[in-house]
Design a protein around this motif. Sequence first.
Motif, mmCIF file in Angstrom:
data_model
loop_
_atom_site.group_PDB
_atom_site.id
_atom_site.type_symbol
_atom_site.label_atom_id
_atom_site.label_comp_id
_atom_site.label_asym_id
_atom_site.label_seq_id
_atom_site.Cartn_x
_atom_site.Cartn_y
_atom_site.Cartn_z
ATOM 1 N N ARG A 1 42.973 27.459 40.312
ATOM 2 C CA ARG A 1 43.386 28.350 41.392
ATOM 3 C C ARG A 1 43.927 29.657 40.833
ATOM 4 O O ARG A 1 44.429 29.702 39.708
ATOM 5 C CB ARG A 1 44.466 27.696 42.253
ATOM 6 C CG ARG A 1 43.962 26.645 43.207
ATOM 7 C CD ARG A 1 45.028 26.243 44.198
ATOM 8 N NE ARG A 1 44.521 25.289 45.175
ATOM 9 C CZ ARG A 1 45.192 24.875 46.233
ATOM 10 N NH1 ARG A 1 46.414 25.346 46.468
ATOM 11 N NH2 ARG A 1 44.672 24.014 47.083
ATOM 12 N N GLU A 2 43.819 30.678 41.653
ATOM 13 C CA GLU A 2 44.514 31.911 41.358
ATOM 14 C C GLU A 2 46.004 31.646 41.582
ATOM 15 O O GLU A 2 46.390 31.092 42.608
ATOM 16 C CB GLU A 2 44.033 33.016 42.295
ATOM 17 C CG GLU A 2 44.701 34.358 42.073
ATOM 18 C CD GLU A 2 44.274 35.376 43.109
ATOM 19 O OE1 GLU A 2 43.884 36.486 42.703
ATOM 20 O OE2 GLU A 2 44.317 35.078 44.312
ATOM 21 N N ARG A 3 46.820 32.001 40.619
ATOM 22 C CA ARG A 3 48.243 31.669 40.686
ATOM 23 C C ARG A 3 48.895 32.277 41.934
ATOM 24 O O ARG A 3 48.670 33.435 42.266
ATOM 25 C CB ARG A 3 48.966 32.163 39.432
ATOM 26 C CG ARG A 3 50.442 31.710 39.357
ATOM 27 C CD ARG A 3 51.082 32.114 38.041
ATOM 28 N NE ARG A 3 50.444 31.472 36.907
ATOM 29 C CZ ARG A 3 50.735 30.224 36.482
ATOM 30 N NH1 ARG A 3 51.658 29.516 37.129
ATOM 31 N NH2 ARG A 3 50.127 29.711 35.442
ATOM 32 N N GLY A 4 49.663 31.467 42.614
ATOM 33 C CA GLY A 4 50.400 31.928 43.774
ATOM 34 C C GLY A 4 49.594 32.053 45.044
ATOM 35 O O GLY A 4 50.057 32.646 46.019
ATOM 36 N N SER A 5 48.374 31.517 45.055
ATOM 37 C CA SER A 5 47.544 31.602 46.250
ATOM 38 C C SER A 5 46.782 30.295 46.422
ATOM 39 O O SER A 5 46.894 29.382 45.610
ATOM 40 C CB SER A 5 46.562 32.775 46.151
ATOM 41 O OG SER A 5 45.466 32.437 45.319
ATOM 42 N N ASP A 6 45.983 30.232 47.482
ATOM 43 C CA ASP A 6 45.156 29.048 47.700
ATOM 44 C C ASP A 6 43.686 29.319 47.386
ATOM 45 O O ASP A 6 42.800 28.564 47.776
ATOM 46 C CB ASP A 6 45.293 28.559 49.144
ATOM 47 C CG ASP A 6 44.863 29.614 50.156
ATOM 48 O OD1 ASP A 6 44.597 30.753 49.741
ATOM 49 O OD2 ASP A 6 44.809 29.307 51.363
ATOM 50 N N LEU A 7 43.404 30.412 46.680
ATOM 51 C CA LEU A 7 42.033 30.738 46.307
ATOM 52 C C LEU A 7 41.608 29.866 45.131
ATOM 53 O O LEU A 7 42.134 29.980 44.027
ATOM 54 C CB LEU A 7 41.913 32.222 45.942
ATOM 55 C CG LEU A 7 40.529 32.682 45.468
ATOM 56 C CD1 LEU A 7 39.461 32.344 46.502
ATOM 57 C CD2 LEU A 7 40.536 34.178 45.175
ATOM 58 N N GLU A 8 40.651 29.004 45.372
ATOM 59 C CA GLU A 8 40.203 28.034 44.372
ATOM 60 C C GLU A 8 38.843 28.432 43.802
ATOM 61 O O GLU A 8 37.972 28.927 44.518
ATOM 62 C CB GLU A 8 40.114 26.642 45.008
ATOM 63 C CG GLU A 8 39.937 25.514 44.013
ATOM 64 C CD GLU A 8 40.122 24.159 44.653
ATOM 65 O OE1 GLU A 8 41.219 23.569 44.502
ATOM 66 O OE2 GLU A 8 39.182 23.687 45.327
ATOM 67 N N PHE A 9 38.667 28.182 42.516
ATOM 68 C CA PHE A 9 37.418 28.479 41.814
ATOM 69 C C PHE A 9 36.848 27.198 41.223
ATOM 70 O O PHE A 9 37.598 26.332 40.756
ATOM 71 C CB PHE A 9 37.648 29.480 40.683
ATOM 72 C CG PHE A 9 37.980 30.879 41.120
ATOM 73 C CD1 PHE A 9 36.996 31.847 41.209
ATOM 74 C CD2 PHE A 9 39.283 31.221 41.435
ATOM 75 C CE1 PHE A 9 37.305 33.141 41.603
ATOM 76 C CE2 PHE A 9 39.606 32.508 41.837
ATOM 77 C CZ PHE A 9 38.609 33.476 41.913
ATOM 78 N N ASP A 10 35.525 27.105 41.206
ATOM 79 C CA ASP A 10 34.802 26.055 40.488
ATOM 80 C C ASP A 10 33.885 26.735 39.487
ATOM 81 O O ASP A 10 32.987 27.495 39.881
ATOM 82 C CB ASP A 10 33.971 25.202 41.440
ATOM 83 C CG ASP A 10 34.814 24.245 42.269
ATOM 84 O OD1 ASP A 10 35.990 24.033 41.910
ATOM 85 O OD2 ASP A 10 34.295 23.713 43.271
ATOM 86 N N LEU A 11 34.092 26.464 38.208
ATOM 87 C CA LEU A 11 33.320 27.124 37.147
ATOM 88 C C LEU A 11 32.425 26.103 36.474
ATOM 89 O O LEU A 11 32.895 25.048 36.027
ATOM 90 C CB LEU A 11 34.274 27.778 36.139
ATOM 91 C CG LEU A 11 33.672 28.665 35.046
ATOM 92 C CD1 LEU A 11 34.692 29.708 34.581
ATOM 93 C CD2 LEU A 11 33.202 27.857 33.831
ATOM 94 N N ASN A 12 31.136 26.414 36.386
ATOM 95 C CA ASN A 12 30.186 25.563 35.668
ATOM 96 C C ASN A 12 29.578 26.314 34.497
ATOM 97 O O ASN A 12 29.713 27.546 34.393
ATOM 98 C CB ASN A 12 29.103 25.035 36.610
ATOM 99 C CG ASN A 12 28.179 26.137 37.111
ATOM 100 O OD1 ASN A 12 27.376 26.682 36.360
ATOM 101 N ND2 ASN A 12 28.295 26.476 38.396
ATOM 102 N N ILE A 13 28.889 25.597 33.644
ATOM 103 C CA ILE A 13 28.276 26.189 32.452
ATOM 104 C C ILE A 13 26.755 26.124 32.563
ATOM 105 O O ILE A 13 26.177 25.036 32.695
ATOM 106 C CB ILE A 13 28.721 25.457 31.168
ATOM 107 C CG1 ILE A 13 30.244 25.407 31.071
ATOM 108 C CG2 ILE A 13 28.119 26.117 29.923
ATOM 109 C CD1 ILE A 13 30.922 26.749 31.006
ATOM 110 N N ASN A 14 26.112 27.268 32.520
ATOM 111 C CA ASN A 14 24.656 27.395 32.459
ATOM 112 C C ASN A 14 23.906 26.664 33.579
ATOM 113 O O ASN A 14 22.746 26.296 33.406
ATOM 114 C CB ASN A 14 24.137 26.903 31.099
ATOM 115 C CG ASN A 14 24.386 27.903 29.990
ATOM 116 O OD1 ASN A 14 24.809 29.024 30.238
ATOM 117 N ND2 ASN A 14 24.144 27.506 28.749
ATOM 118 N N ASN A 15 24.541 26.481 34.710
ATOM 119 C CA ASN A 15 23.824 25.923 35.865
ATOM 120 C C ASN A 15 23.135 27.074 36.598
ATOM 121 O O ASN A 15 23.482 27.434 37.723
ATOM 122 C CB ASN A 15 24.791 25.186 36.784
ATOM 123 C CG ASN A 15 24.088 24.479 37.925
ATOM 124 O OD1 ASN A 15 22.964 23.996 37.761
ATOM 125 N ND2 ASN A 15 24.733 24.419 39.073
#
Length: 485
Positions: A267-281
């Motif tokens: 997550r971005e610190r202090g917020s509810d914005l969530e990220f999903d990071l993948n590799i070479n997909n």
Amino acid sequence: MFPRSAAPRGRPALSNGLYPPPPVTRCYDYNHGRFGGVNSFHVPELERLPPYEWNPPRPIPAVPHPHTPPMTNGRKRQNSEYSPHLVKRQRLDSFSHPSIDSPLVHIPSPPCHPQQVRAESLRLSTTSFERPYSSPQFDIHPPAPAVPESFNSLQAYAKDKLSVQMMELFEACQQQPPDLERKERCRARLQEDIQSIYAVARLYLTGSSMNGLGCRSSDADLCLVIKGNKRPDPIQVLSRLQRTFRTLSYVERTQLIRAKVPILRFRERGSDLEFDLNINNTVGIRNTFLLRSYAYADLRIRPMILVIKKWARHNQINDASKGTLSSYTLVLMVLHYLQTLKEPVLPSLQRDYPECFSHFMEIDMVPEGPKRVPPYLSRNHSSLGELLLGFLRYYATEFRWDKEVISVREARALPKTNSKEWTNKYICVEEPFERNNVARAVHEKIKFDAIKAEFAESYRILRDRKDLNSILPVRAVINKESSLR
């Protein structure tokens, strides 16, 4: 996205090209060939590459896809080309317009060979300051002929109470420019920090944040592309990134998820914005631009998909982790329905322009392909409400789940074969590039039955009441969306 080719016969071109950008105020540049950003990071003995760039264009009023009279050049579509009659069953649809002879209008375009695209993009990159908007590499929206005033806004398709409700829900919930800017700022910071470990890696924003189908509460998907002779191990790379991310002041709650496609969630610190990071997909990058091309092909696509995703989420059939439909699967189901109407709202872009969406195109050139596709003009003028009701009816009463495969690539339902991909699967939805089953999460009969029952029940209720609130609490959804971010 689309060429600045000649206007259709009998129609004047607009001064800035045939098809002004749609109603978005930001664009991203995924092409790494621009000169302005070269040598912006320094790694001794490595190829000096420009970074992924993001440039806001000057806003230009949107012009939707119009109802257009038949072309006058006498050209007839050959059997090998897309035709609505390729659909296995010819259906009568009360919302179509059978009095119009030809449902499709395509404007021929030159083939989009990667070499030609690269040369053109490099030429444009040196003159972009003279253009009416600043990012030719990501001008992915097609030019359009001048259209009657009555078709210049989404309101042209809000002819009834249900349609108005859909439009209001869409306008309240769609992703806003500041939402996208915020995701891009975080992506740019992450790429800079990641390049301290993987010097020539590139971080791409993908999924609904980029394809035009996101809402204000949408999380962000990221794809880290690491090129080299040896394919990196995703778990090893993500584990290393997890250790690095824990030292970053703007990131929190890092979690490594060892799924079929491993991801690093944070997550971005202090917020509810969530990220999903993948590799070479990288298929995620390809389908991002394919879906974006569809999303802006007709003004009704984005509202339709947003409303259907909200409906499916509310009725608990939009969660692949719980054995129901992923959002990607739902999007393909919507596109398939719109492609197979008697008067189609959409064509198959991959079938009609295969070189522009080639699975083998170099990943940096993927954003360039759609630019070579000409405008698509649908003769179907059904309202948003009519299309939503038709979508529910199609999957409640017409689509043969046990015998057919949904194929957006072919713009038709394909017969199930005995291949491992389709055998003993309750729902079969073909991934447009890899051609596997994106609905494989639905592997329990009880979940499949619940999905079918929801389509049938919602269709029955909406048919009788013509009120979106009867199947989705519109105000509650809007209030929840507005409370986020």
